[in-house]
Motif scaffolding. Sequence first.
Motif, short mmCIF file in Angstrom:
data_model
loop_
_atom_site.label_atom_id
_atom_site.label_comp_id
_atom_site.label_asym_id
_atom_site.label_seq_id
_atom_site.Cartn_x
_atom_site.Cartn_y
_atom_site.Cartn_z
N THR A 1 6.19 27.78 12.34
CA THR A 1 5.56 26.47 12.12
C THR A 1 4.48 26.61 11.06
OG1 THR A 1 5.90 25.83 14.42
CG2 THR A 1 4.24 24.61 13.18
N LEU A 2 4.60 25.82 10.01
CA LEU A 2 3.57 25.80 8.99
C LEU A 2 2.61 24.67 9.34
CD1 LEU A 2 2.34 26.44 6.17
CD2 LEU A 2 3.90 24.75 5.23
N ALA A 3 1.36 25.05 9.64
CA ALA A 3 0.36 24.02 9.95
C ALA A 3 -0.36 23.67 8.66
CB ALA A 3 -0.62 24.54 10.99
N VAL A 4 -0.37 22.40 8.32
CA VAL A 4 -1.00 21.96 7.07
C VAL A 4 -2.21 21.09 7.38
CG1 VAL A 4 -0.70 20.66 4.95
CG2 VAL A 4 1.19 22.03 5.84
N ILE A 5 -3.32 21.52 6.86
CA ILE A 5 -4.56 20.76 7.05
C ILE A 5 -4.84 19.96 5.79
CG2 ILE A 5 -7.07 21.15 7.00
CD1 ILE A 5 -6.52 21.48 9.64
N GLY A 6 -5.39 18.78 5.97
CA GLY A 6 -5.76 18.03 4.77
C GLY A 6 -6.51 16.77 5.17
N ALA A 7 -7.35 16.32 4.26
CA ALA A 7 -8.12 15.11 4.56
C ALA A 7 -7.22 13.88 4.43
CB ALA A 7 -9.29 15.01 3.58
N SER A 8 -7.69 12.73 4.92
CA SER A 8 -6.90 11.49 4.79
C SER A 8 -6.75 11.14 3.32
CB SER A 8 -7.60 10.32 5.48
OG SER A 8 -8.12 10.73 6.69
N GLY A 9 -5.58 10.65 2.98
CA GLY A 9 -5.36 10.25 1.60
C GLY A 9 -4.97 11.41 0.71
N SER A 10 -4.91 12.63 1.30
CA SER A 10 -4.57 13.76 0.44
C SER A 10 -3.07 13.83 0.19
CB SER A 10 -5.05 15.07 1.10
OG SER A 10 -4.52 15.14 2.41
N GLY A 11 -2.31 12.99 0.84
CA GLY A 11 -0.88 12.97 0.56
C GLY A 11 -0.05 13.71 1.57
N THR B 1 0.83 -1.20 0.00
CA THR B 1 0.00 0.00 0.00
C THR B 1 0.87 1.25 0.00
OG1 THR B 1 -0.08 -0.30 2.38
CG2 THR B 1 -2.03 -0.93 1.13
N PRO B 2 0.50 2.23 -0.80
CA PRO B 2 1.24 3.49 -0.78
C PRO B 2 0.85 4.27 0.46
CG PRO B 2 -0.63 3.66 -2.26
CD PRO B 2 -0.61 2.25 -1.78
N ARG B 3 1.72 5.11 0.93
CA ARG B 3 1.36 5.87 2.12
C ARG B 3 0.86 7.25 1.74
NH1 ARG B 3 5.96 4.71 6.53
NH2 ARG B 3 7.04 3.66 4.89
N ARG C 1 3.87 11.12 -8.52
CA ARG C 1 2.85 10.22 -9.02
C ARG C 1 2.87 8.93 -8.22
NH1 ARG C 1 1.97 12.43 -13.96
NH2 ARG C 1 0.45 10.89 -14.56
N PHE C 2 1.72 8.31 -8.13
CA PHE C 2 1.66 6.96 -7.58
C PHE C 2 1.16 6.05 -8.66
CE2 PHE C 2 3.13 5.55 -3.80
CZ PHE C 2 2.86 6.36 -2.72
N GLY C 3 2.07 5.40 -9.35
CA GLY C 3 1.63 4.62 -10.51
C GLY C 3 1.17 5.61 -11.56
N ALA C 4 -0.05 5.48 -12.02
CA ALA C 4 -0.55 6.39 -13.05
C ALA C 4 -1.18 7.64 -12.44
CB ALA C 4 -1.59 5.67 -13.91
N ARG C 5 -1.53 7.52 -11.18
CA ARG C 5 -2.27 8.60 -10.53
C ARG C 5 -1.33 9.69 -10.05
NH1 ARG C 5 -4.82 9.16 -5.59
NH2 ARG C 5 -3.55 7.52 -4.67
N PRO C 6 -1.58 10.95 -10.38
CA PRO C 6 -0.74 12.01 -9.81
C PRO C 6 -1.20 12.34 -8.41
CG PRO C 6 -2.33 12.93 -11.36
CD PRO C 6 -2.59 11.46 -11.32
N LEU C 7 -0.25 12.43 -7.48
CA LEU C 7 -0.61 12.74 -6.10
C LEU C 7 -0.49 14.24 -5.86
CD1 LEU C 7 -1.50 11.28 -3.55
CD2 LEU C 7 0.87 11.13 -2.89
N ASP D 1 11.69 9.84 0.70
CA ASP D 1 11.10 9.49 -0.58
C ASP D 1 11.72 10.43 -1.62
OD1 ASP D 1 9.53 9.17 -2.83
OD2 ASP D 1 7.67 8.98 -1.71
N ARG D 2 12.58 9.86 -2.48
CA ARG D 2 13.28 10.76 -3.40
C ARG D 2 12.74 10.65 -4.83
NH1 ARG D 2 18.46 9.88 -0.97
NH2 ARG D 2 19.53 10.06 -2.96
N ASP D 3 11.62 9.90 -4.93
CA ASP D 3 11.08 9.68 -6.26
C ASP D 3 10.06 10.76 -6.59
OD1 ASP D 3 8.91 7.12 -7.63
OD2 ASP D 3 10.30 8.52 -8.62
N HIS D 4 10.52 11.96 -6.92
CA HIS D 4 9.60 13.06 -7.21
C HIS D 4 10.31 14.11 -8.05
CE1 HIS D 4 11.68 15.97 -4.56
NE2 HIS D 4 12.00 14.89 -3.88
#
Lengths: 271, 276, 259
Positions: C38-48, A269-271, C19-25, C60-63
Motif C-alpha cells: 500500500t502506497l500511502a500518499v500525504i498531501g494538503a487539500s487542493g494538491s491534486g 469546479t475542478p476536483r 493541466r487545469f486550464g492554464a494552471r499545471p496541476l 480522467d484520461r486527459d493527461h
Amino acid sequence: MLTAGAVILALAFAGLYSVGVLGLLSESWTTAHWRYVLFESGVWSALGFSLALTLVTLGLATVAALATVLIVDMRVRRGPFAVLVYAPLAVPGIVAALLSYQILGDAGLLSRMAHAVGWIRSPAEFPALVFDRLGVGIILTHFAMITPFFVILFDRLFENERVAELRQLAYTLGATRMQALSRVVLPLLLVRALPVCAVYGVVLMGAFEVPLLIGARYPTMISVEIYSRFASYDLTARPQAYAMATLYLLLVLAAWSVALRWRPRPAQTPR
Amino acid sequence: MVSGVAVASAAGANAAVIRAGSTSLLCVLIAVPLVLLLLLSVTRHWSYPGLWPDALQWSQWRVMLSGDRGLLDALVSSLLIAVIVAVGATTAGFLTSQRIAGHRRRGVLLMLALLPFAISPVVLGVTLNYGFIRLQLAASLWGVILAQFLFAYAYAVLLLSGFWNTRIAALSELAESIGADRFQIWWRVRLPLAAGLLGVSLFQTFLISWFDFALARLIGAGRVQTLPLLVFDYFGSGDFRLAAACGVLLVGLPLAAVLLNRRLLAWPLTAASSRV
Amino acid sequence: MNGAQTLDAWLKVQAIRKRFGARPLFDKVSFEVARGQTLAVIGASGSGKTTLLRILAGLDRDHQGRIFIDDRDVTSLPARQRQALYLYQEPLLFPHLNVFENIAFGLRLRRLPKTQVREQVEQVLGEIELQGLDARKPESLSGGQRQRVAFGRALVVQPALLLLDEPFGSLDPETRAAMQELFGRVASQHRITSVFVTHDLKEALRVGDQFGLIADGRLRNYIDRAAFCADPDSGVQRELRFWEALRVEAIGSGAKPTP
C-alpha cells in the motif's frame, strides 16, 4: 458525439418552426398585415388584458393558498382534505370552463342558491359572472384550478424548509406572531415558490380554453384573439393571426432571454 | 396562572374549531363541482330554480358509450394519442436531459429546450400549422401527435433534468470503475434509480396530451376527434349532458390515478423545494 | 531522487502531467508500487490527490504520461477495462440495492452463476464482519458499515489496483481506527496493491508500506518509513516536536500522571 443528440432534436424542432415562420413571412411579408396588427388590431389590449388577469389570478391564488396552509393542518396527511386537494389537478381547462358555466352562469348553481334564499327572483337578476368584460368568470375558474396546486406547493415547502421550526426559533428570539409571519414564514415560502409561480404565470398568459368558452367577445385574452382570427371565415384574418402569434413569440423570447440572464450559472469546479 | 392556562386552552380549542371548519368547507368546495359534473352527465332536465335535477337517468351512460355519439371513438383516439405522446416524450426527454446535463452550456440549452412549453399552445399550433400543411401533416392523427409531442417533450426535458445530479454521475462512474459497460450502466444503475421519476413523467406527459384542446383543434382541423374537442362541440351546441359525459371520461382516469398515488403529481412540487 | 526502484513493481506510473486550464496541476509525477503493498500518499487539500487517483482509475484520461499495471500499459484503456477500483470519500452505495446486491454488483456484471455469486459474497461479508446484514438497505446503515460494504464490493471483484480517496475521513476516531485495522488485514491477506490518499499522518503511517508526499505538483517518493519520518516536509517531525514540547511542559509543571 455528446452534443449530437441534443443538437439533432433541437434542429428538428427548429426546422419545423422555421417552416412555419417562413410561411408567416411569405404570407405577411406585406407590411400591411403587420401595420394592422401592431396599430389597429387591439392586440395590445388583448395582451394587457391577459397580463392583468394573470397577475390578479396569481395574486389571489397565492394569498388563498398561503392562508390555507397556515390555517389548515395538512400534517394530517391521510385526512380527507389532504387527499381531495389533489382532485382539481385532474380537471382540465375545458371541463373547468364547463363547470364554471354551470355554477357561475345566470341559471347556474349559485344563481339557484341565491334564488332559494330569496336574494333574486329570476336568472336575469343574477350578476354576470361569465361572459363579462372584467373577466371575473375567467379569474375565478383559473383561481379554482391553480390554488390547490399552490396549496400543495406551499405545504411541501413548509415541510422541506422546516418553516415550523424556524418560526418557533423566531418566537424564542422574541418575535410576535405577526413578526414571525412577515419576517420568516412568508419570505421563505414566497422566495422558494417564485420559479414555479413564474412558470404558472407564463401558462396563464397563454390560457385558451377557459376564455374561449366563458369569456366575453371583448376584451379577450391573447390566445383567443389569435385563434379567432386564425379560424375565422374571413381568410384575410389569417395572416393577422400569424403576425400576432409571431409577435407573442418574440415577446416571450425577449422575456426568456432576460430570465436567462437572471439564472444562476451552474458552478463548474475542478476536483 | 390557572386562568392563563384556561385562556390558552380556550384559544387552542378555538383554533381547532376554525381548523376543522375550514377544512370541511374546503372539502365541500372541491367535491361539489365534481359531483355536479357527474350529475350533469345523467340529467335530461333541470328546471330553474331547482337545486337538484328533475330526473337522473343513469341508463344514459350505456347509450352514450354504445358508439353513435362519438364518445367511444373520441375516448379511443385520445387514449391512443396520449399513450404515444407520453412514451415518445418521456423517452426523448430522458435522453435529451442527460445530454444537456453534461453539457457546458446547459443553462442556455435548457432554456432553449423549454421554449415550446413557454409559448401558448395556440401560438405553437398557429406557427406550426403552415409548416405542417407543407409537410402534409395537417389534419392528420400523426400531425396532432407530433405537435403534442413537441410540447410534452419540452416539459419532459424540464422534469427529467432534475434527475441528472452529481450523485448519479458519481454512481455511474463507480459502476464503470467496477467494470460495467454503457448498456449495463443504463440498465443496472440509471434506469432503476430513475424509475419513479420516469413514471411521473409518463403520467404527466400523458395528461398534457389527454387534456390538449388547442393543438388538436388547430392541427387536427376537424379530422381528428378527441375528448376535449367533443366537450367543446357539445358545449357549443348546448348539449350539456353530453358535454358533461365527456368531461367525466376526461377527468375520471387522471382523478383515479392521482387519488391512488399522489406522487404522480409530485414533480413540480419537489423541484421548487430542492432547486439546485 | 525520484522513484523508488522496487524489483517486482506492480504499478508503474511514469511522468504524469496534468493541466487545469492554464494552471499545471502535476508535472512529471512518477512512482512505483510493489505487488501487495500500500502506497500511502500525504498531501494538503487542493494538491491534486483526488485527480491523481482518478487518473489512475481511468476516470480522467486527459493527461500525459503512462501507467502500467502488471506490466500492461493501461494508459489508453477506459476505466472499466483497467480493473483499478476507485473508492470515494463518501461511501457511495447503490441506493436501490441492498447490502448483498451492492457487494454482488461487480459479479453480476460478469454474469457469474448464482451459486458462485452467493458463495463469494457470503465470504466477503464474513471478512468485513457484516454477516446477517445482507438484506439491509444502505440508508439504514451507519457510516462505518457503509464504508465496509463499499470495501466488500471492491474486494469481491479482486481488482488489480485499489485506489482509496480518504475513505475514512467522515468517520469518528474509533470507527476510523477499526477500519484502518480491517483494511490493513484484508489488504495483506489478499495481496491487494493499493494507493491510499489521506491528509491524516497517523493514518498514513498505520496503513502504508510505502510512502509519498504530494506537493507543488510533484510526488516525492521515500525509500522507507524512516526516510518519510525524517523529511521535515512530511510533517512527522513537526508532530513529534509538538508532543515532545507537551511532555516537557507536563514534567516541568510537576503534574503527576494519573494512574
